[in-house]
Design an enzyme around this catalytic site. Sequence first.
Site, short mmCIF file in Angstrom:
data_model
loop_
_atom_site.label_atom_id
_atom_site.label_comp_id
_atom_site.label_asym_id
_atom_site.label_seq_id
_atom_site.Cartn_x
_atom_site.Cartn_y
_atom_site.Cartn_z
N GLU A 218 0.84 -1.27 -0.03
CA GLU A 218 -0.13 0.01 0.00
C GLU A 218 0.90 1.41 -0.06
O GLU A 218 0.58 2.13 -0.76
CB GLU A 218 -1.00 0.10 1.33
CG GLU A 218 -2.23 -1.12 1.22
CD GLU A 218 -1.84 -2.33 1.36
OE1 GLU A 218 -0.51 -2.74 1.89
OE2 GLU A 218 -2.62 -3.12 1.27
N HIS B 130 -11.32 -4.98 10.06
CA HIS B 130 -11.69 -4.91 8.64
C HIS B 130 -13.23 -4.28 8.71
O HIS B 130 -14.03 -4.43 7.92
CB HIS B 130 -11.87 -6.16 7.98
CG HIS B 130 -10.56 -6.97 7.53
ND1 HIS B 130 -10.09 -7.39 8.62
CD2 HIS B 130 -10.17 -7.24 6.39
CE1 HIS B 130 -8.75 -8.07 7.92
NE2 HIS B 130 -8.89 -7.68 6.60
C1 LIG Z 1 -2.43 -4.40 4.67
C2 LIG Z 1 -3.21 -5.37 4.04
N1 LIG Z 1 -3.76 -5.39 2.49
C3 LIG Z 1 -4.59 -6.22 2.02
C4 LIG Z 1 -5.30 -7.04 2.59
C5 LIG Z 1 -6.21 -7.81 2.14
N2 LIG Z 1 -5.83 -9.24 1.81
C6 LIG Z 1 -5.88 -10.17 2.70
S1 LIG Z 1 -5.21 -11.63 2.46
C7 LIG Z 1 -4.79 -10.85 0.90
C8 LIG Z 1 -3.64 -11.83 -0.01
C9 LIG Z 1 -2.55 -12.18 0.71
O1 LIG Z 1 -1.78 -13.18 -0.12
P1 LIG Z 1 -0.69 -14.04 0.31
O2 LIG Z 1 0.06 -13.27 1.48
O3 LIG Z 1 -0.26 -14.54 -0.75
O4 LIG Z 1 -1.69 -14.90 1.45
P2 LIG Z 1 -2.59 -16.02 0.83
O5 LIG Z 1 -3.91 -15.25 1.08
O6 LIG Z 1 -2.31 -16.54 -0.64
O7 LIG Z 1 -2.58 -16.96 2.01
C10 LIG Z 1 -5.07 -9.64 0.68
C11 LIG Z 1 -4.74 -8.59 -0.40
C12 LIG Z 1 -4.96 -7.09 3.79
N3 LIG Z 1 -5.57 -7.94 4.87
N4 LIG Z 1 -3.75 -6.22 4.64
#
Ligand SMILES: Cc1ncc(C[n+]2csc(CCOP(=O)(O)OP(=O)(O)O)c2C)c(N)n1
Lengths: 330, 339
Positions: free
Chosen positions: A60, A129
């Site tokens: 971000e 959230h």
């Molecule tokens: C700071 C922040 N940005 C965006 C999100 C929304 N978000 C939650 S999980 C996710 C994907 C995360 O991907 P990864 O780290 O690869 O974990 P996975 O979901 O694949 O287990 C996103 C974009 C968040 N929770 N926190």
Amino acid sequence: MREITYAEAVREAMCEEMRRDENVFFMGEDIGAYNGAFGVSEGMIEEFGAARVRETPISETAFVGAGVGAALMGMRPIVELMFSDFISVCLDQIINQAAKLRFMFGGTVSVPMVLRAAAGGGTGAAAQHSQSLESLYTNVPGLKVVVPSTPYDAKGLLKSAIRDNNTVIFLEQKKLYRIKGETPEEEYLIPLGLADVKTEGDDVTLISYGRTVQMCLDAADNLISEGVSAEVLDIRSLVPLDTSSVVKSVLKTGRAVIVHESVEFSGFGAEIAARIADSEAFFSLKAPIKRVGAYYCPIPFSPELEKSVFPTRARIEAAVRETMKTLHEE
Amino acid sequence: MEDLSRLLNDKPFLESIMERLMLARKFEDEVFSLFKRGRLHGTTHLCVGEEATGVGSIFALKPQDCVLSTHRGHGQALAKGIPVDVMMAEMLGKESGSNRGRGGSMHISDPSINAFGVGGVIGASCPIACGIALSFKLRGENDRVAVVFFGDGSSNEGAVHEAMNLAAAWSLPVLFICTDNGYGMSTPLAKAVNDVDLTKRGYPFGIMSTEVDGNDVLAVYRTVRAARARVTGEGKPAFIVEHTYRTSGHSKSDRNLYRTEAEISDWQSNNPVARFTRVMLENGFSESDIDAIDARTSREIAEALAYAESCPEPAATPRELEAEAYCDPADNGECQCVR
Ligand SMILES: Cc1ncc(C[n+]2csc(CCOP(=O)(O)OP(=O)(O)O)c2C)c(N)n1
Ligand SMILES: [Mg+2]
């Protein structure tokens, strides 16, 4: 008139502006194939391509900061934060950069960026959230802050926000994305800083924005049977704030109840209350100004507990009755 | 590294691993079915297909190690030892839940057994892990490690990089574990980064980095055990990338528009439970042994659900919730949390 959802209205505003102005582009996490976490950007990458609908890494600070930089160069980025809570991760770019560059550079630059973010609770998404953090930004000079409550407003306000030469924090209400409302197909703009009288009344003014506007309308409806005529005012933009519409209404009704979903303590309602108290409307007050906001705690996960911390129609009605009671005791 | 043949001869060990893998899988299946039937509130991120990362890693730790789980943390919480019934009660938002219904799916925690569900805002757990590790170091708790999980997508948060640098610069006992399932939500790793070799993320900070097949539970176990020994032995952080795949959607709203059915089913056949079943069958277990674990874990999930459903909703008033946001002044500065 045609009815579309709040999410569709947001999309339509973005698409119209992107068609109109080459400098408008859109960035955010998973806004392509996934259509954004709330389905807002469906079809956009197909229409505008991956260069103007830019899917970002989960970084971000980098992409909000990149929005600031692009805006400095005269581009008009629309940057989406998946949940407004995550603004914490990139707050420096907003508070210390976007809001201040124009002023610090002696008025020689501008940062025409729109930061769209899904805000608010009621979805069972728990403490990190579900927040409504608008008073964080309203306390920072240099930012505009808009919170639309209907599809009609979402479209008209977002188009104005995109054309605005300042950084606008545009807080969409998660819980409203699926609601439908009449929204013209043809182009229209709603200027930032103009409140909307949703329903007229004589006894009390309910001042609100965002998700709680509908609760105020429901409360106003219900109060008719008790002989109370409530005026409902949707301020729509917090910065700039349409103080004169607020004052005008309270001058007429003599009572004010301010309602928002964010925490009541130190929330934006305090500013509205102070504006009323600072104005000629003070002398027409027949009762103390009341505020109805969330209780002062993080949003709990349990559906029952979550409901209990937010404003409800019943709490709004109770606050109105309080203000009416004060008159009777006079 | 731990001798593989010794592990393969340790039948109770293999059985307990299988039990946790199956529990994690069945917990997710049950949660998914509850969502489909509209019985669960909010959203959730299931770890179907990734069970070996949480289970294999956490089996290699000691109970005194702190685990900071992700938003996809049910398997991690189960492996750390949070009872299934208490987790199920949390999913249902009950007072008897691990977080008394306050936290929900993403924050399932039990600080008394060193399980911390801080994965909601991704990346944020890495700096917190540094602070936990710093406290171990300052107190001379030399056989204690802070273990933080984060995803491949999360590896692009500034907080992760800052934390890696701090851990290395201050020689903190942090074990960084990246669960690389190839996607951050819908974004393939190759689209989010220029170089998909995430092990390189450790090098510039001077952090020993390695990678492992995250669907091979024993390989994960052995890798993490070796890394833990190095962290405690040298008093320095380590970094492991565990390659896996989530066959479940990102969250309950995922329509899988960014990947093919074929890709998902390929990985399904490579899923860690099936793979470990084959390992067990090759190492002295019979089909009926496996069936017995299967039946036992199914029963445990069913009982957990029945228990969770029978528990009362939280009854706190808003005023009580407000008080809960702060420590009780009557504690006189003595925090009740277990250290
Ligand atoms: C700071 C922040 N940005 C965006 C999100 C929304 N978000 C939650 S999980 C996710 C994907 C995360 O991907 P990864 O780290 O690869 O974990 P996975 O979901 O694949 O287990 C996103 C974009 C968040 N929770 N926190
Ligand atoms: Mg991932």
